[in-house]
Scaffold this active site. Sequence first.
Site, PDB file in Angstrom:
ATOM      1  N   VAL A 187       8.708 -36.234  56.996  1.00 41.49           N
ATOM      2  CA  VAL A 187      10.122 -35.949  56.740  1.00 41.49           C
ATOM      3  C   VAL A 187      10.745 -35.263  57.945  1.00 41.49           C
ATOM      4  O   VAL A 187      11.891 -35.532  58.319  1.00 41.49           O
ATOM      5  CB  VAL A 187      10.289 -35.099  55.469  1.00 41.49           C
ATOM      6  CG1 VAL A 187      11.768 -34.880  55.168  1.00 41.49           C
ATOM      7  CG2 VAL A 187       9.612 -35.774  54.284  1.00 41.49           C
ATOM      8  N   ASP A 188      10.007 -34.365  58.581  1.00 35.51           N
ATOM      9  CA  ASP A 188      10.497 -33.734  59.807  1.00 35.51           C
ATOM     10  C   ASP A 188      10.767 -34.780  60.882  1.00 35.51           C
ATOM     11  O   ASP A 188      11.785 -34.733  61.582  1.00 35.51           O
ATOM     12  CB  ASP A 188       9.472 -32.725  60.328  1.00 35.51           C
ATOM     13  CG  ASP A 188       9.671 -31.331  59.761  1.00 35.51           C
ATOM     14  OD1 ASP A 188      10.813 -30.986  59.439  1.00 35.51           O
ATOM     15  OD2 ASP A 188       8.684 -30.586  59.650  1.00 35.51           O
ATOM     16  N   VAL A 189       9.838 -35.718  61.040  1.00 40.39           N
ATOM     17  CA  VAL A 189       9.994 -36.743  62.072  1.00 40.39           C
ATOM     18  C   VAL A 189      11.209 -37.625  61.782  1.00 40.39           C
ATOM     19  O   VAL A 189      12.023 -37.910  62.674  1.00 40.39           O
ATOM     20  CB  VAL A 189       8.712 -37.590  62.180  1.00 40.39           C
ATOM     21  CG1 VAL A 189       8.919 -38.760  63.141  1.00 40.39           C
ATOM     22  CG2 VAL A 189       7.547 -36.726  62.647  1.00 40.39           C
TER      23      VAL A 189
END
Length: 391
Positions: A187-189
Amino acid sequence: MDMTHPPERPGMNERTDSQEGGGALSGLLVADFSRVLAGPYATMLLADLGADVVKVERPGAGDDTRSWGPPHAGGVATYFLAVNRNKRSIALDLRDPADLEVARALAARADVLVENFKPGTMDRLGLGYSVLSAANPGLVYCSITGFGAGKGAELPGYDLIAQAVGGLMSVTGEPDGPGTKAGVALVDVITGLHAGLGVLAALRHRDATGQGQRVSVSLLSSLLSALTNHASGYAAAGVVPKAMGNRHPSIVPYEVFQAADRPIVIAAGNDRQFRALCQVLGRADLADDPRFAANTGRVAGREVLVAELDRTLGTRTADEWFAALTPAGVPCGPINTLDAAFAFAAELGLDPLAGDQVANPIGLGATPPEYRLPPPSLGQDADWVREILGQ
Protein backbone atom coordinates in the site's frame (compact mmCIF):
# COMPACT_ATOMS: atom_id res chain seq x y z
CA MET A 1 23.11 19.73 12.74
CA ASP A 2 24.30 16.15 12.76
CA MET A 3 26.98 15.64 10.11
CA THR A 4 27.81 12.04 11.03
CA HIS A 5 28.92 9.87 8.09
CA PRO A 6 28.33 6.11 8.12
CA PRO A 7 30.90 3.83 6.46
CA GLU A 8 31.15 3.85 2.69
CA ARG A 9 28.93 1.24 1.10
CA PRO A 10 30.26 -1.25 -1.44
CA GLY A 11 29.31 -0.74 -5.07
CA MET A 12 28.27 2.89 -4.64
CA ASN A 13 29.73 5.75 -6.65
CA GLU A 14 31.48 8.58 -4.87
CA ARG A 15 29.30 11.62 -4.28
CA THR A 16 30.31 15.06 -5.51
CA ASP A 17 28.65 18.45 -5.41
CA SER A 18 28.19 18.60 -9.18
CA GLN A 19 26.26 15.62 -10.45
CA GLU A 20 23.58 17.28 -12.55
CA GLY A 21 22.03 14.95 -15.08
CA GLY A 22 20.00 15.36 -18.21
CA GLY A 23 16.87 13.63 -17.01
CA ALA A 24 13.33 14.60 -17.92
CA LEU A 25 12.92 16.41 -14.58
CA SER A 26 16.36 18.03 -14.58
CA GLY A 27 16.24 21.52 -13.08
CA LEU A 28 13.45 20.77 -10.61
CA LEU A 29 14.15 21.08 -6.89
CA VAL A 30 12.18 18.82 -4.57
CA ALA A 31 12.04 19.46 -0.82
CA ASP A 32 11.44 16.03 0.67
CA PHE A 33 10.02 16.17 4.20
CA SER A 34 8.77 12.59 4.01
CA ARG A 35 10.12 9.47 5.65
CA VAL A 36 9.77 5.69 5.75
CA LEU A 37 8.34 4.43 2.41
CA ALA A 38 5.46 6.03 0.47
CA GLY A 39 6.96 9.53 0.29
CA PRO A 40 10.61 8.49 -0.12
CA TYR A 41 9.64 6.04 -2.88
CA ALA A 42 7.83 8.82 -4.77
CA THR A 43 10.71 11.28 -4.39
CA MET A 44 13.30 8.67 -5.40
CA LEU A 45 11.40 8.09 -8.65
CA LEU A 46 11.43 11.86 -9.27
CA ALA A 47 15.15 11.93 -8.46
CA ASP A 48 15.87 9.06 -10.84
CA LEU A 49 14.21 11.13 -13.57
CA GLY A 50 16.53 14.06 -12.95
CA ALA A 51 15.05 16.14 -10.13
CA ASP A 52 17.31 17.42 -7.36
CA VAL A 53 15.82 16.03 -4.16
CA VAL A 54 16.82 17.39 -0.75
CA LYS A 55 15.85 15.03 2.05
CA VAL A 56 15.12 16.83 5.33
CA GLU A 57 15.84 14.55 8.30
CA ARG A 58 15.93 14.64 12.07
CA PRO A 59 19.38 15.32 13.55
CA GLY A 60 20.94 12.31 15.21
CA ALA A 61 18.50 9.69 13.92
CA GLY A 62 17.32 10.68 10.46
CA ASP A 63 14.67 8.74 8.59
CA ASP A 64 13.27 5.89 10.70
CA THR A 65 14.33 3.36 8.08
CA ARG A 66 18.01 4.12 8.68
CA SER A 67 17.69 1.82 11.71
CA TRP A 68 15.31 -0.75 10.17
CA GLY A 69 17.62 -3.72 9.90
CA PRO A 70 18.84 -6.33 9.41
CA PRO A 71 19.77 -6.71 6.65
CA HIS A 72 22.50 -4.10 6.34
CA ALA A 73 24.99 -3.22 3.62
CA GLY A 74 28.11 -1.35 4.64
CA GLY A 75 26.57 -0.69 8.04
CA VAL A 76 23.41 0.92 6.60
CA ALA A 77 19.95 -0.65 6.67
CA THR A 78 19.07 -1.88 3.19
CA TYR A 79 15.49 -0.67 3.77
CA PHE A 80 16.80 2.91 3.75
CA LEU A 81 19.01 2.23 0.72
CA ALA A 82 15.99 0.93 -1.21
CA VAL A 83 14.21 4.28 -1.56
CA ASN A 84 16.75 7.08 -1.05
CA ARG A 85 19.26 7.08 -3.91
CA ASN A 86 19.87 10.23 -5.95
CA LYS A 87 19.02 12.41 -2.93
CA ARG A 88 20.88 14.90 -0.79
CA SER A 89 20.41 14.99 2.97
CA ILE A 90 20.25 17.88 5.39
CA ALA A 91 19.58 17.36 9.11
CA LEU A 92 17.22 20.00 10.51
CA ASP A 93 15.55 20.17 13.90
CA LEU A 94 12.20 21.73 13.01
CA ARG A 95 11.73 22.73 16.67
CA ASP A 96 14.82 24.92 16.43
CA PRO A 97 14.06 28.42 15.05
CA ALA A 98 17.30 28.63 13.04
CA ASP A 99 16.84 25.22 11.44
CA LEU A 100 13.17 25.97 10.81
CA GLU A 101 14.17 29.07 8.86
CA VAL A 102 16.42 26.93 6.66
CA ALA A 103 13.48 24.60 6.03
CA ARG A 104 11.26 27.53 5.10
CA ALA A 105 13.91 28.92 2.76
CA LEU A 106 14.20 25.54 1.09
CA ALA A 107 10.42 25.35 0.63
CA ALA A 108 10.39 28.86 -0.81
CA ARG A 109 13.01 27.84 -3.36
CA ALA A 110 11.52 24.44 -4.23
CA ASP A 111 9.39 23.45 -7.20
CA VAL A 112 7.89 20.50 -5.29
CA LEU A 113 7.43 19.74 -1.61
CA VAL A 114 6.50 16.27 -0.37
CA GLU A 115 5.51 15.60 3.25
CA ASN A 116 3.85 12.84 5.22
CA PHE A 117 3.62 14.29 8.70
CA LYS A 118 0.51 13.87 10.78
CA PRO A 119 -2.10 16.30 9.38
CA GLY A 120 -1.73 19.74 10.93
CA THR A 121 1.98 19.37 11.78
CA MET A 122 3.29 21.34 8.81
CA ASP A 123 0.74 24.11 9.44
CA ARG A 124 1.91 24.44 13.04
CA LEU A 125 5.49 24.76 11.83
CA GLY A 126 4.61 27.53 9.39
CA LEU A 127 5.27 25.09 6.53
CA GLY A 128 1.66 24.55 5.50
CA TYR A 129 0.45 24.91 1.94
CA SER A 130 -1.40 28.21 2.44
CA VAL A 131 1.66 29.94 3.86
CA LEU A 132 4.20 28.51 1.44
CA SER A 133 2.08 28.95 -1.69
CA ALA A 134 1.57 32.61 -0.85
CA ALA A 135 5.34 33.10 -1.00
CA ASN A 136 5.91 30.54 -3.78
CA PRO A 137 2.82 30.43 -6.04
CA GLY A 138 4.31 27.83 -8.36
CA LEU A 139 4.90 25.32 -5.56
CA VAL A 140 3.47 21.82 -6.03
CA TYR A 141 2.78 20.67 -2.48
CA CYS A 142 2.15 16.94 -2.01
CA SER A 143 0.70 15.68 1.27
CA ILE A 144 0.64 11.95 1.95
CA THR A 145 -1.55 10.72 4.80
CA GLY A 146 -2.73 7.40 6.09
CA PHE A 147 -6.45 8.13 6.13
CA GLY A 148 -6.94 11.73 5.00
CA ALA A 149 -6.89 15.02 6.84
CA GLY A 150 -10.47 14.81 8.19
CA LYS A 151 -11.78 12.24 10.64
CA GLY A 152 -8.93 9.91 9.78
CA ALA A 153 -6.23 12.40 10.72
CA GLU A 154 -5.62 10.79 14.11
CA LEU A 155 -5.20 7.25 12.76
CA PRO A 156 -1.62 5.98 12.45
CA GLY A 157 -0.57 5.81 8.80
CA TYR A 158 1.11 2.41 8.74
CA ASP A 159 0.90 0.10 5.76
CA LEU A 160 -0.15 -2.91 7.85
CA ILE A 161 -3.05 -0.95 9.36
CA ALA A 162 -4.14 0.19 5.89
CA GLN A 163 -4.00 -3.38 4.57
CA ALA A 164 -6.20 -4.48 7.47
CA VAL A 165 -8.87 -1.78 7.55
CA GLY A 166 -8.76 -1.22 3.78
CA GLY A 167 -9.85 -4.75 2.94
CA LEU A 168 -6.67 -6.10 1.34
CA MET A 169 -6.05 -8.65 4.10
CA SER A 170 -9.61 -9.92 3.79
CA VAL A 171 -8.97 -11.06 0.22
CA THR A 172 -5.41 -12.31 0.81
CA GLY A 173 -4.54 -15.71 2.21
CA GLU A 174 -6.39 -18.99 2.42
CA PRO A 175 -10.19 -19.28 2.62
CA ASP A 176 -11.48 -19.02 6.21
CA GLY A 177 -8.02 -17.87 7.34
CA PRO A 178 -7.36 -14.92 9.65
CA GLY A 179 -6.39 -12.57 6.82
CA THR A 180 -2.88 -12.19 5.46
CA LYS A 181 -0.82 -9.14 4.60
CA ALA A 182 1.01 -8.86 1.31
CA GLY A 183 4.68 -9.84 1.54
CA VAL A 184 5.82 -6.25 1.01
CA ALA A 185 4.41 -2.89 2.17
CA LEU A 186 2.38 -2.78 -1.02
CA VAL A 187 0.00 0.00 0.00
CA ASP A 188 2.91 2.34 0.72
CA VAL A 189 4.39 1.59 -2.70
CA ILE A 190 1.07 2.12 -4.50
CA THR A 191 0.53 5.37 -2.60
CA GLY A 192 4.02 6.53 -3.56
CA LEU A 193 3.23 5.85 -7.22
CA HIS A 194 -0.02 7.84 -6.94
CA ALA A 195 1.87 10.67 -5.25
CA GLY A 196 4.47 10.78 -8.01
CA LEU A 197 1.79 10.76 -10.70
CA GLY A 198 -0.12 13.54 -8.93
CA VAL A 199 3.04 15.64 -8.70
CA LEU A 200 3.74 15.22 -12.42
CA ALA A 201 0.16 16.20 -13.31
CA ALA A 202 0.43 19.28 -11.10
CA LEU A 203 3.75 20.22 -12.70
CA ARG A 204 2.15 19.94 -16.13
CA HIS A 205 -0.58 22.31 -14.97
CA ARG A 206 2.04 24.68 -13.58
CA ASP A 207 3.88 24.65 -16.90
CA ALA A 208 0.66 25.79 -18.58
CA THR A 209 -0.53 28.32 -15.98
CA GLY A 210 2.37 29.20 -13.69
CA GLN A 211 0.30 28.08 -10.72
CA GLY A 212 1.16 25.26 -8.37
CA GLN A 213 -1.41 23.36 -6.36
CA ARG A 214 -1.88 20.96 -3.51
CA VAL A 215 -1.71 17.21 -4.22
CA SER A 216 -3.29 14.93 -1.62
CA VAL A 217 -3.05 11.14 -1.49
CA SER A 218 -3.80 8.67 1.28
CA LEU A 219 -2.98 5.04 1.92
CA LEU A 220 -6.64 4.11 2.25
CA SER A 221 -7.84 5.80 -0.95
CA SER A 222 -4.87 4.42 -2.88
CA LEU A 223 -5.60 0.91 -1.66
CA LEU A 224 -9.30 1.06 -2.49
CA SER A 225 -8.40 2.18 -6.01
CA ALA A 226 -5.77 -0.55 -6.32
CA LEU A 227 -8.28 -3.25 -5.35
CA THR A 228 -9.60 -2.73 -8.93
CA ASN A 229 -11.85 -5.68 -9.85
CA HIS A 230 -12.69 -6.45 -6.21
CA ALA A 231 -13.54 -2.82 -5.51
CA SER A 232 -15.56 -2.56 -8.72
CA GLY A 233 -17.44 -5.75 -7.86
CA TYR A 234 -18.51 -4.18 -4.59
CA ALA A 235 -19.21 -0.67 -5.95
CA ALA A 236 -21.20 -1.83 -8.99
CA ALA A 237 -22.72 -5.11 -7.83
CA GLY A 238 -22.54 -5.11 -4.03
CA VAL A 239 -20.36 -8.23 -3.98
CA VAL A 240 -18.09 -8.54 -0.95
CA PRO A 241 -15.15 -10.77 -1.97
CA LYS A 242 -13.43 -13.27 0.28
CA ALA A 243 -9.95 -14.74 0.39
CA MET A 244 -9.44 -17.54 -2.10
CA GLY A 245 -5.79 -18.33 -1.59
CA ASN A 246 -4.05 -18.30 -4.94
CA ARG A 247 -7.25 -18.70 -6.91
CA HIS A 248 -9.03 -16.11 -9.04
CA PRO A 249 -12.74 -15.53 -8.41
CA SER A 250 -13.61 -15.12 -12.10
CA ILE A 251 -11.06 -17.16 -14.10
CA VAL A 252 -10.22 -20.89 -14.14
CA PRO A 253 -7.53 -22.18 -14.37
CA TYR A 254 -5.74 -19.23 -12.79
CA GLU A 255 -3.90 -20.51 -9.72
CA VAL A 256 -1.05 -22.61 -8.34
CA PHE A 257 -0.65 -26.26 -9.33
CA GLN A 258 1.76 -28.88 -8.05
CA ALA A 259 4.27 -30.14 -10.59
CA ALA A 260 6.45 -33.16 -9.88
CA ASP A 261 9.08 -31.14 -8.01
CA ARG A 262 7.58 -27.79 -7.02
CA PRO A 263 4.60 -25.51 -7.61
CA ILE A 264 3.86 -23.83 -10.93
CA VAL A 265 1.39 -21.04 -11.66
CA ILE A 266 -0.90 -21.29 -14.69
CA ALA A 267 -3.07 -18.38 -15.80
CA ALA A 268 -5.24 -19.42 -18.75
CA GLY A 269 -7.24 -16.23 -19.13
CA ASN A 270 -9.34 -17.20 -22.14
CA ASP A 271 -10.76 -20.23 -23.97
CA ARG A 272 -7.94 -20.33 -26.54
CA GLN A 273 -5.29 -20.49 -23.82
CA PHE A 274 -7.23 -23.21 -22.02
CA ARG A 275 -7.41 -25.34 -25.14
CA ALA A 276 -3.67 -24.83 -25.76
CA LEU A 277 -3.00 -25.88 -22.16
CA CYS A 278 -4.99 -29.06 -22.61
CA GLN A 279 -3.23 -29.90 -25.87
CA VAL A 280 0.23 -29.58 -24.30
CA LEU A 281 -0.87 -31.63 -21.30
CA GLY A 282 -2.24 -34.35 -23.56
CA ARG A 283 -5.69 -33.73 -22.11
CA ALA A 284 -7.75 -32.76 -25.14
CA ASP A 285 -10.64 -34.50 -23.41
CA LEU A 286 -10.85 -31.61 -20.94
CA ALA A 287 -10.98 -28.99 -23.69
CA ASP A 288 -13.68 -31.00 -25.50
CA ASP A 289 -15.75 -31.49 -22.37
CA PRO A 290 -18.80 -29.20 -22.71
CA ARG A 291 -18.60 -28.46 -18.97
CA PHE A 292 -15.26 -26.74 -19.46
CA ALA A 293 -15.47 -25.31 -22.98
CA ALA A 294 -16.23 -21.78 -21.71
CA ASN A 295 -14.77 -19.94 -18.74
CA THR A 296 -18.13 -19.66 -16.98
CA GLY A 297 -18.36 -23.45 -16.98
CA ARG A 298 -14.80 -23.81 -15.78
CA VAL A 299 -15.53 -21.49 -12.85
CA ALA A 300 -18.64 -23.51 -11.97
CA GLY A 301 -16.73 -26.79 -12.24
CA ARG A 302 -13.51 -25.52 -10.70
CA GLU A 303 -12.95 -28.36 -8.21
CA VAL A 304 -13.37 -31.17 -10.74
CA LEU A 305 -11.25 -29.46 -13.40
CA VAL A 306 -8.44 -28.42 -11.05
CA ALA A 307 -8.17 -31.95 -9.68
CA GLU A 308 -7.74 -33.31 -13.20
CA LEU A 309 -5.14 -30.68 -14.11
CA ASP A 310 -3.21 -31.25 -10.87
CA ARG A 311 -3.08 -35.00 -11.53
CA THR A 312 -1.57 -34.47 -14.99
CA LEU A 313 0.79 -31.64 -14.01
CA GLY A 314 2.25 -33.84 -11.28
CA THR A 315 3.86 -36.07 -13.90
CA ARG A 316 6.60 -33.60 -14.95
CA THR A 317 8.75 -30.93 -13.32
CA ALA A 318 7.83 -27.24 -13.19
CA ASP A 319 10.71 -26.32 -15.51
CA GLU A 320 9.65 -28.95 -18.03
CA TRP A 321 6.08 -27.66 -18.07
CA PHE A 322 7.30 -24.06 -18.33
CA ALA A 323 9.44 -24.97 -21.34
CA ALA A 324 6.53 -26.79 -23.00
CA LEU A 325 3.67 -24.44 -22.20
CA THR A 326 5.30 -21.08 -22.89
CA PRO A 327 5.86 -21.63 -26.64
CA ALA A 328 2.22 -22.73 -26.88
CA GLY A 329 1.10 -19.33 -25.58
CA VAL A 330 -0.02 -20.56 -22.15
CA PRO A 331 0.86 -18.04 -19.41
CA CYS A 332 2.70 -19.90 -16.68
CA GLY A 333 5.75 -19.87 -14.47
CA PRO A 334 7.37 -21.49 -11.45
CA ILE A 335 7.22 -19.75 -8.06
CA ASN A 336 10.69 -18.23 -7.82
CA THR A 337 12.60 -17.10 -4.78
CA LEU A 338 13.84 -13.52 -5.05
CA ASP A 339 17.32 -14.49 -6.19
CA ALA A 340 15.81 -16.61 -8.95
CA ALA A 341 13.46 -13.75 -9.87
CA PHE A 342 16.39 -11.37 -10.38
CA ALA A 343 18.22 -14.01 -12.40
CA PHE A 344 15.13 -14.56 -14.56
CA ALA A 345 14.76 -10.80 -15.20
CA ALA A 346 18.43 -10.63 -16.20
CA GLU A 347 17.93 -13.62 -18.52
CA LEU A 348 15.18 -11.68 -20.27
CA GLY A 349 17.42 -8.64 -20.66
CA LEU A 350 15.43 -6.42 -18.29
CA ASP A 351 18.52 -5.11 -16.41
CA PRO A 352 16.99 -5.39 -12.93
CA LEU A 353 20.04 -4.04 -11.11
CA ALA A 354 22.02 -0.80 -11.22
CA GLY A 355 25.15 -1.66 -9.30
CA ASP A 356 23.94 -2.81 -5.89
CA GLN A 357 20.64 -0.98 -6.27
CA VAL A 358 17.38 -2.12 -7.83
CA ALA A 359 16.98 -0.38 -11.18
CA ASN A 360 14.22 2.10 -11.88
CA PRO A 361 11.63 0.18 -13.95
CA ILE A 362 10.63 3.12 -16.18
CA GLY A 363 12.14 3.01 -19.66
CA LEU A 364 12.47 6.34 -21.47
CA GLY A 365 14.08 6.48 -24.90
CA ALA A 366 15.43 10.03 -24.74
CA THR A 367 15.76 10.74 -21.02
CA PRO A 368 16.25 7.44 -19.19
CA PRO A 369 16.55 7.23 -15.41
CA GLU A 370 20.01 8.06 -14.07
CA TYR A 371 21.86 6.92 -10.97
CA ARG A 372 23.84 10.00 -10.03
CA LEU A 373 24.09 9.71 -6.27
CA PRO A 374 24.09 6.85 -3.78
CA PRO A 375 21.75 7.13 -0.78
CA PRO A 376 23.10 9.93 1.43
CA SER A 377 24.60 9.71 4.88
CA LEU A 378 22.71 11.80 7.41
CA GLY A 379 23.17 15.53 6.91
CA GLN A 380 26.08 15.22 4.49
CA ASP A 381 24.75 17.81 2.02
CA ALA A 382 24.16 20.72 4.39
CA ASP A 383 26.76 22.87 2.66
CA TRP A 384 25.29 22.16 -0.79
CA VAL A 385 21.80 23.08 0.41
CA ARG A 386 22.95 26.28 2.07
CA GLU A 387 24.84 27.24 -1.07
CA ILE A 388 21.77 26.97 -3.32
CA LEU A 389 19.80 28.92 -0.72
CA GLY A 390 22.46 31.65 -0.68
CA GLN A 391 23.21 31.17 3.02
